[in-house]
Design a protein around this motif. Structure first.
Motif, PDB file in Angstrom:
ATOM      1  N   ASN A   1     105.651  25.230  98.803  1.00 43.17           N
ATOM      2  CA  ASN A   1     106.463  26.254  99.646  1.00 43.17           C
ATOM      3  C   ASN A   1     106.118  26.023 101.047  1.00 43.17           C
ATOM      4  N   ASN A   2     106.191  24.705 101.642  1.00 44.11           N
ATOM      5  CA  ASN A   2     106.348  24.465 103.029  1.00 44.11           C
ATOM      6  C   ASN A   2     107.436  24.241 103.554  1.00 44.11           C
ATOM      7  N   GLY A   3     108.220  23.281 103.158  1.00 45.54           N
ATOM      8  CA  GLY A   3     109.521  22.920 103.755  1.00 45.54           C
ATOM      9  C   GLY A   3     109.719  21.928 104.781  1.00 45.54           C
ATOM     10  N   SER A   4     108.845  21.507 105.389  1.00 48.15           N
ATOM     11  CA  SER A   4     108.856  20.330 106.394  1.00 48.15           C
ATOM     12  C   SER A   4     109.083  19.062 105.524  1.00 48.15           C
ATOM     13  N   ALA A   5     109.300  18.059 106.366  1.00 46.47           N
ATOM     14  CA  ALA A   5     109.698  16.769 105.363  1.00 46.47           C
ATOM     15  C   ALA A   5     109.379  15.259 106.301  1.00 46.47           C
ATOM     16  N   PHE A   6     109.192  14.194 105.433  1.00 50.57           N
ATOM     17  CA  PHE A   6     109.177  13.076 105.749  1.00 50.57           C
ATOM     18  C   PHE A   6     110.740  12.770 105.795  1.00 50.57           C
ATOM     19  N   ALA A   7     111.501  12.912 106.879  1.00 48.23           N
ATOM     20  CA  ALA A   7     113.082  12.990 106.500  1.00 48.23           C
ATOM     21  C   ALA A   7     113.664  11.689 106.435  1.00 48.23           C
ATOM     22  N   GLY A   8     112.956  10.502 106.412  1.00 41.79           N
ATOM     23  CA  GLY A   8     113.473   9.391 106.092  1.00 41.79           C
ATOM     24  C   GLY A   8     113.941   9.306 104.378  1.00 41.79           C
ATOM     25  N   LEU A   9     113.662  10.212 103.718  1.00 46.21           N
ATOM     26  CA  LEU A   9     113.892  10.215 102.618  1.00 46.21           C
ATOM     27  C   LEU A   9     115.530  10.961 102.218  1.00 46.21           C
ATOM     28  N   SER A  10     116.314  10.405 101.579  1.00 46.29           N
ATOM     29  CA  SER A  10     117.836  10.854 101.452  1.00 46.29           C
ATOM     30  C   SER A  10     117.602  11.738 100.143  1.00 46.29           C
TER      31      SER A  10
END
Length: 590
Positions: A495-504
């Motif tokens: 339940n954090n919500g941050s991301a390694f946003a390179g993942l689609s």
């Protein structure tokens, strides 16, 4: 860490500790029902809802009340997203959100995860941002605090059948803690330049032509693919730019105070309309830790021994400082391949706002993943391999290093029960914590609580890397692509919500998988915690004897911190070795 980084860390901790004590005093007064004016204002609300605030609930009734409350919130958020095209406060004419994305977002905001697979300024109307997302920011935070208070009562009460009233707890924490604090913080943000309006998006003319690429589309509107099956890109130029507007400051305040993390804009706290300057950035970091730190002191107050609260806070702070040192160190090292070319020799600035730099970006990254917030002021996907492993590991520890509002405290208390159980095994005594015997039932609930998230993270990651739909979202092959999937599941299940946003991840596969992980990661932990609270509340409190393990002081701080690291990292070391460790060896290898 250089002098600037040390000064920032020390200033941050000093301000948090300075504000935590009065916040704890106010929280304790409100949640114990000792705020007389508040009680008079609450009374008609209770009558309208048919609630008897003095009625004690068993742990099962308390859990069912919170589950029902959160279910209704989830359905409301889902409906508002699906219907937003026909609802007011939609000046840009945003269309309905796809069913799988709406499902994911509804669970995300109800569970205090705030994972965002969409761009807020390009997807959500003002009404959805305010009535769905911002409201759930308040209610999900209130749910976490209510569960923590129920567990505190479990330790404090003797031979009691109940653990409090869920409806009264939700009302009190929302009305007298979250709302006033958010209003004050929102006003401060507006004074610093965070926008707050309902104006249509603004069209402005730029000083220079902007060049960008978009996918080429065919007559049917579908993207044209090249020989490799990838969209063909075409270059466009423009002298204009659209500036998104909206009620940002009001959402920004509770996003931080409630450790929610969901941003109005896709860039989150890296966007200048959400986080304009160094002062607003510092205030955001303090706001994230304020209530989790105060709740530790509330625990000490209500169990009758303030040392217990300070012990928990000390263990959290120790782990936090170690994480800050590690992340800042690896980001200061930079990328050796770029340094060999004579560029980027001042550390890793990729993905960071220059107005914050490495020190403030690294500190923010540790705070947001230690506190289950998920707000970001830099791109975590651009961190160095072992730098990125730090926020990943903080989530995998169970979000107990301060953690989310409420969830961090009850997660740490569960690990404290495990710590005294281990100590009891070593010395041959029945484990006790605050005079309550820790027996088979409590340890079964502790085991469930501890095992839920690793099963979700590791099982979900395995499913994603085996499934074709899961691999299709990877833009970076190899170890980093694996880290992106591992980070997504760690973020969702904890339940954090941050991301390694390179993942689609805004696909039916990931929206469903992560939605299930968020739901079980929240409620399959919350229910056993309430069961522990009910069991402890019914027990008598025993006097400490000569062989009783002291649960305060440096020895227990070390034992508790060691238990957190042991339980958290042993589950994930093989997975971390396949991702960040391999990537680090590849990057720094000779």
């Amino acid at each position: 860490m250089n002098a600037q980084a040390w000064m920032l860390l020390c200033a941050f901790l000093a301000v948090v500790l300075l504000l935590a004590a009065p916040t704890a005093a106010w929280l304790a007064r409100v949640m114990e029902g000792r705020f007389a004016l508040g009680a008079r204002i609450e009374a008609p609300l209770y009558r309208l809802a048919g609630v008897r605030p003095q009625e004690d609930m068993s742990w099962l009734r308390y859990a069912l009340a919170l589950l029902l409350f959160n279910l209704l919130g989830t359905l409301a958020v889902y409906a508002l997203q699906r219907l937003q095209a026909g609802l007011p406060f939609n000046p840009e004419g945003m269309g309905a959100i796809a069913a799988d994305s709406a499902f994911n977002t509804a669970i995300s905001f109800a569970s205090n995860t705030n994972w965002q697979g969409y761009g807020g300024e390009t997807s959500m109307s003002y009404l959805t941002q305010m009535l769905a997302l911002t409201v759930q920011n308040f209610l999900s935070a209130a749910t976490g605090i209510a569960v923590a208070m129920a567990l505190i009562r479990g330790f404090a009460r003797r031979g009691a059948a109940g653990i409090g009233n869920a409806w009264a707890d939700l009302v009190r924490v929302t009305l007298w803690v979250l709302l006033p604090a958010s209003a004050l913080l929102a006003l401060f943000f507006v004074s610093q330049g965070v926008i707050q309006n309902l104006a249509p998006y603004q069209q402005v003319e730029t000083l220079e032509a902007l060049q960008y690429e978009v996918p080429r589309t065919g007559p049917d509107g579908a993207p044209v693919l090249d020989a490799d099956g990838k969209p063909e890109m075409q270059t466009r130029h423009t002298l204009g730019q659209t500036l998104a507007m909206g009620p940002v400051a009001s959402q920004e305040a509770i996003k931080l105070l409630g450790t929610n993390g969901g941003g109005f804009f896709n860039a989150n706290s890296a966007h200048p309309y959400e986080n304009p300057n160094a002062l607003s950035n510092f205030a955001q970091m303090v706001a994230i830790f304020l209530i989790p730190a105060a709740l530790c002191l509330v625990f000490g107050r209500l169990v009758g021994d303030p040392r217990q609260g300070w012990t928990l806070l000390a263990a959290m702070t120790l782990l936090f400082v170690l994480a800050v040192i590690a992340l800042t160190h690896y980001e200061a090292l930079g990328n050796p391949r770029l340094a060999a070319l004579g560029v980027a020799d001042g550390g890793n600035l990729e993905g960071k706002e220059l107005r914050f730099g490495i020190a403030a970006s690294s500190l923010f990254a540790v705070i947001t993943t230690a506190a289950s917030c998920g707000a970001v002021n830099a791109m975590h996907d651009a961190l160095t391999p072992l730098g990125g492993a730090v926020p990943l590991a903080l989530m995998q520890l169970g979000e107990v290093v301060f953690g989310g509002v409420g969830s961090g405290l009850y997660g740490m208390l569960v690990l404290a029960l495990l710590a005294v159980f281990i100590a009891g095994l070593m010395i041959g005594r029945t484990p006790e914590y605050l005079g309550k015997k820790i027996e088979a039932y409590e340890m079964k609930m502790v085991a469930i609580t501890i095992l839920v998230t690793p099963l979700l993270v590791l099982g979900g990651t395995a499913l994603a890397v085996m499934a074709e739909a899961g691999r299709a979202g990877i833009a970076n092959p190899g170890a980093h692509g694996f880290s992106e999937i591992l980070y997504a599941l760690s973020s969702a299940a904890n339940n954090n919500g941050s991301a390694f946003a390179g993942l689609s991840a805004n696909t039916p596969f990931y929206n469903t998988l992560l939605g299930v992980a968020m739901c079980l990661g929240r409620y399959a932990v919350m229910v056993p915690v309430l069961a522990i609270a009910g069991s402890l509340a019914a027990k008598k409190r025993l006097a400490a004897g000569a062989g009783t393990l002291p649960t305060h002081g440096p020895l227990f701080v070390a034992l508790l911190a060691g238990t957190v690291l042991l339980v958290g990292l042993l589950n994930y070391l093989p997975a971390l070795a396949l991702g960040p460790v391999v990537e680090h060896l590849t990057l720094f290898g000779r």
